[in-house]
Scaffold this motif. Structure first.
Motif, short mmCIF file in Angstrom:
data_model
loop_
_atom_site.label_atom_id
_atom_site.label_comp_id
_atom_site.label_asym_id
_atom_site.label_seq_id
_atom_site.Cartn_x
_atom_site.Cartn_y
_atom_site.Cartn_z
N LEU A 25 -11.70 -10.70 9.74
CA LEU A 25 -10.20 -10.36 9.46
C LEU A 25 -9.47 -11.47 9.09
O LEU A 25 -8.85 -11.95 8.59
N GLU A 26 -9.36 -12.93 10.29
CA GLU A 26 -8.70 -13.49 9.89
C GLU A 26 -8.96 -14.52 8.76
O GLU A 26 -8.18 -15.06 7.84
N ALA A 27 -10.25 -14.73 9.42
CA ALA A 27 -10.96 -15.14 7.47
C ALA A 27 -10.86 -14.63 6.33
O ALA A 27 -10.62 -15.58 5.43
N SER A 28 -10.79 -13.50 6.37
CA SER A 28 -10.47 -12.89 4.92
C SER A 28 -9.50 -12.78 5.08
O SER A 28 -9.06 -13.70 3.13
N VAL A 29 -8.11 -13.04 5.83
CA VAL A 29 -6.83 -13.00 4.96
C VAL A 29 -6.35 -14.72 4.95
O VAL A 29 -5.36 -15.21 4.10
N GLU A 30 -7.33 -16.07 5.84
CA GLU A 30 -7.45 -17.12 5.17
C GLU A 30 -7.84 -17.22 3.92
O GLU A 30 -7.07 -17.82 3.06
N CYS A 33 -5.59 -15.56 1.24
CA CYS A 33 -3.61 -17.02 1.14
C CYS A 33 -4.05 -17.97 -0.03
O CYS A 33 -3.19 -18.26 -0.54
N GLU A 34 -5.27 -18.24 -0.21
CA GLU A 34 -6.03 -19.94 -1.02
C GLU A 34 -5.60 -19.31 -2.36
O GLU A 34 -6.27 -20.23 -2.93
N VAL A 35 -5.88 -17.81 -2.84
CA VAL A 35 -6.24 -17.43 -4.23
C VAL A 35 -5.37 -17.82 -4.62
O VAL A 35 -3.97 -17.91 -4.29
N ASP A 36 -5.16 -18.67 -6.31
CA ASP A 36 -4.33 -18.67 -7.31
C ASP A 36 -3.85 -18.52 -8.01
O ASP A 36 -4.79 -17.71 -8.66
N TRP A 37 -2.86 -17.16 -8.06
CA TRP A 37 -2.72 -16.06 -8.02
C TRP A 37 -2.41 -15.85 -9.67
O TRP A 37 -2.14 -15.50 -10.55
N HIS A 40 -4.81 -15.15 -13.27
CA HIS A 40 -5.26 -13.28 -13.41
C HIS A 40 -4.26 -12.92 -13.82
O HIS A 40 -3.37 -13.27 -13.99
N ASP A 41 -4.48 -11.78 -14.37
CA ASP A 41 -3.99 -10.87 -15.44
C ASP A 41 -3.22 -10.15 -14.96
O ASP A 41 -2.98 -9.83 -13.59
N ALA A 42 -1.77 -9.78 -15.41
CA ALA A 42 -1.02 -8.75 -15.08
C ALA A 42 -1.89 -7.52 -14.21
O ALA A 42 -1.67 -6.54 -13.60
N ASP A 43 -3.06 -6.52 -15.38
CA ASP A 43 -3.91 -5.43 -14.56
C ASP A 43 -4.51 -5.70 -12.98
O ASP A 43 -4.39 -5.52 -12.23
N GLU A 44 -4.50 -6.89 -13.22
CA GLU A 44 -5.83 -7.54 -12.11
C GLU A 44 -4.14 -7.82 -11.03
O GLU A 44 -4.89 -7.28 -9.91
N LEU A 45 -3.43 -8.10 -11.59
CA LEU A 45 -2.24 -8.72 -10.47
C LEU A 45 -1.95 -7.27 -9.49
O LEU A 45 -1.78 -6.95 -8.68
N VAL A 46 -1.65 -6.12 -10.78
CA VAL A 46 -1.25 -4.59 -10.32
C VAL A 46 -2.03 -4.73 -8.75
O VAL A 46 -1.69 -3.21 -8.08
#
Length: 426
Positions: A25-30, A33-37, A40-46
């Motif tokens: 879980l901690e690795a997945s959250v880490e 957190c490193e994703v550059d939002w 991504h387009d609006a549909d992906e962000l929603v």
């Protein structure tokens, strides 16, 4: 598993060790957190926001279950529920009430709302509201009826915000328990309150209120009428950039302004705001002036409040206050000053005229310079403002003060201390 992180795909249906699950879980959250939002387009962000919200809800529910289990283990060792909450609060750096809430929520995981929270369909706040509503039902309602009540509220909660759920729960409890309505209005009247906070350094202030249903209905009407885009503030369609909270503020101010009208025929006085502005100040829109209650605002704000209805036009001519359009001294034989006479003095004096007193006009009274008992008329020329404390100084006793008209300052009076009878003796 790589680097001590559990891989769910490699474990099949086996129950993984808790330490491995938490590491995964901690690795997945880490990684999240490193994703550059911004990539991504609006549909992906929603989609991402929705999935992250569900995960966050499920994590909170899982944490509550773990907290409840831990509390249970400590209670088996003889510790009290309060002691367990205190210990965990100190360890986790949380408020004791928060820990209590998690322990209680973890113990309700088998309820309809608890199951919905565990899969992320509702928030922990939804679950707490439903639990409180169910616990508030009387014992005369059977377990089956309570379960149906909880299931219905849980279904309702899936599509609404916590505030709407809280109101709906209160309505449904009231429908099931009509006897609880007795004394409700008296309780509401006792709870009503309004507190105007002190003026902050930036000139703003807070207003805290507890509303009765009637007051809430009036506020909601004002928000409905004037709180939408373009409401209370004329603007082109689609150009209103105010936040919802700012629109609500402007809607209430607009409603209050509509009620602040001047009508000499009203028996209970006049609701209005008086601001003293000199011609020099009118040339400086940012200059600060005061209302009759002592609130500071800029000249620009004062002029904006006045709008297109200058009910009172007062002028100083030869040192004397003149009020145009209204006969303020129409009834000098009456003992009590009229609301309009008081308003003239508010504008002329600004507050209590006792030397050194800073009480604003709103908290001052009409005082007869030449006492009414000695033939002094009720006129603006024979009037002065005095706060309740200094107004009470005037009398006939040896320790009483006196007031006399000052020929050098038309429209104002001089306060004579005890033992002084003439202006020349001051």
């Amino acid at each position: 598993m790589e680097q001590g992180v559990w891989d769910a795909s490699e474990q099949g249906s086996e129950t993984a060790p808790l330490a491995d699950v938490l590491a995964f879980l901690e690795a997945s959250v880490e990684t999240l957190c490193e994703v550059d939002w911004s990539d991504h387009d609006a549909d992906e962000l929603v989609d991402a926001v929705g999935r992250a919200e569900i995960v966050a809800r499920r994590l909170e529910a899982a944490g509550s279950r773990a907290t409840a289990e831990l509390a249970g283990l400590h209670r088996q060792k003889g510790r009290s529920a309060g002691g367990v909450a205190t210990m965990l609060a100190e360890k986790l750096g949380l408020a004791r009430g928060v820990v209590h809430g998690r322990i209680e929520a973890g113990g309700r995981r088998a309820t309809p709302a608890g199951r919905a929270a565990a899969v992320g369909e509702i928030t922990a706040e939804h679950e707490r509201i439903i639990a409180k509503a169910v616990s508030g039902l009387p014992g005369t309602i059977g377990g089956t009826a309570k379960a149906r009540f909880a299931e219905a509220l849980t279904e309702f909660a899936r599509a609404v915000a916590p505030a709407e759920l809280r109101a709906e729960a209160a309505r449904r409890v009231a429908a099931l328990c009509p006897d609880r309505g007795q004394g409700r209005e008296e309780h509401q009247e006792r709870q009503r309150s309004a507190r105007l906070g002190a003026v902050r350094p930036d000139g703003t202030s807070t207003l805290t209120m507890t509303l009765t249903p009637r007051a809430r209905a009036l506020v909601e009407r004002a928000l409905c009428d004037f709180g939408g885009p373009g409401g209370a503030v004329p603007c082109e369609p689609g150009s209103d950039e105010r936040a919802p909270e700012q629109r609500a503020h402007d809607a209430l101010v607009h409603q209050w302004a509509l009620g602040s009208t001047v009508d000499p025929a009203r028996p209970k006085g006049i609701a209005s705001i008086v601001v003293r502005v000199t011609p020099e100040q009118l040339e400086e829109p940012d200059a600060l002036v005061e209302t009759d209650s002592g609130t500071q605002l800029s000249v620009r704000q004062a002029v904006s409040m006045a709008g297109s209805m200058p009910w009172f036009v007062s002028m100083l001519r030869g040192g004397r206050e003149e009020l145009h359009r209204i006969d303020v001294d129409a009834h000098p034989e009456r003992r009590l000053a009229s609301a309009i006479q008081r308003l003239v003095l508010y504008a002329a004096h600004g507050g209590c005229t006792f030397p050194g007193c800073t009480a604003p006009a709103r908290r001052s009274q009409f005082h007869h310079v030449e006492e009414w008992s000695r033939g002094g008329p009720t006129t603006v020329g024979n009037g002065a403002l005095g706060c309740p404390v200094h107004h009470a100084f005037v009398g006939d006793g040896p320790s009483a003060w006196k007031t006399v008209a000052n020929p050098d300052s038309p429209g104002r009076c001089t306060w004579l201390p005890p033992g002084v009878d003439r202006l020349s003796d001051v």
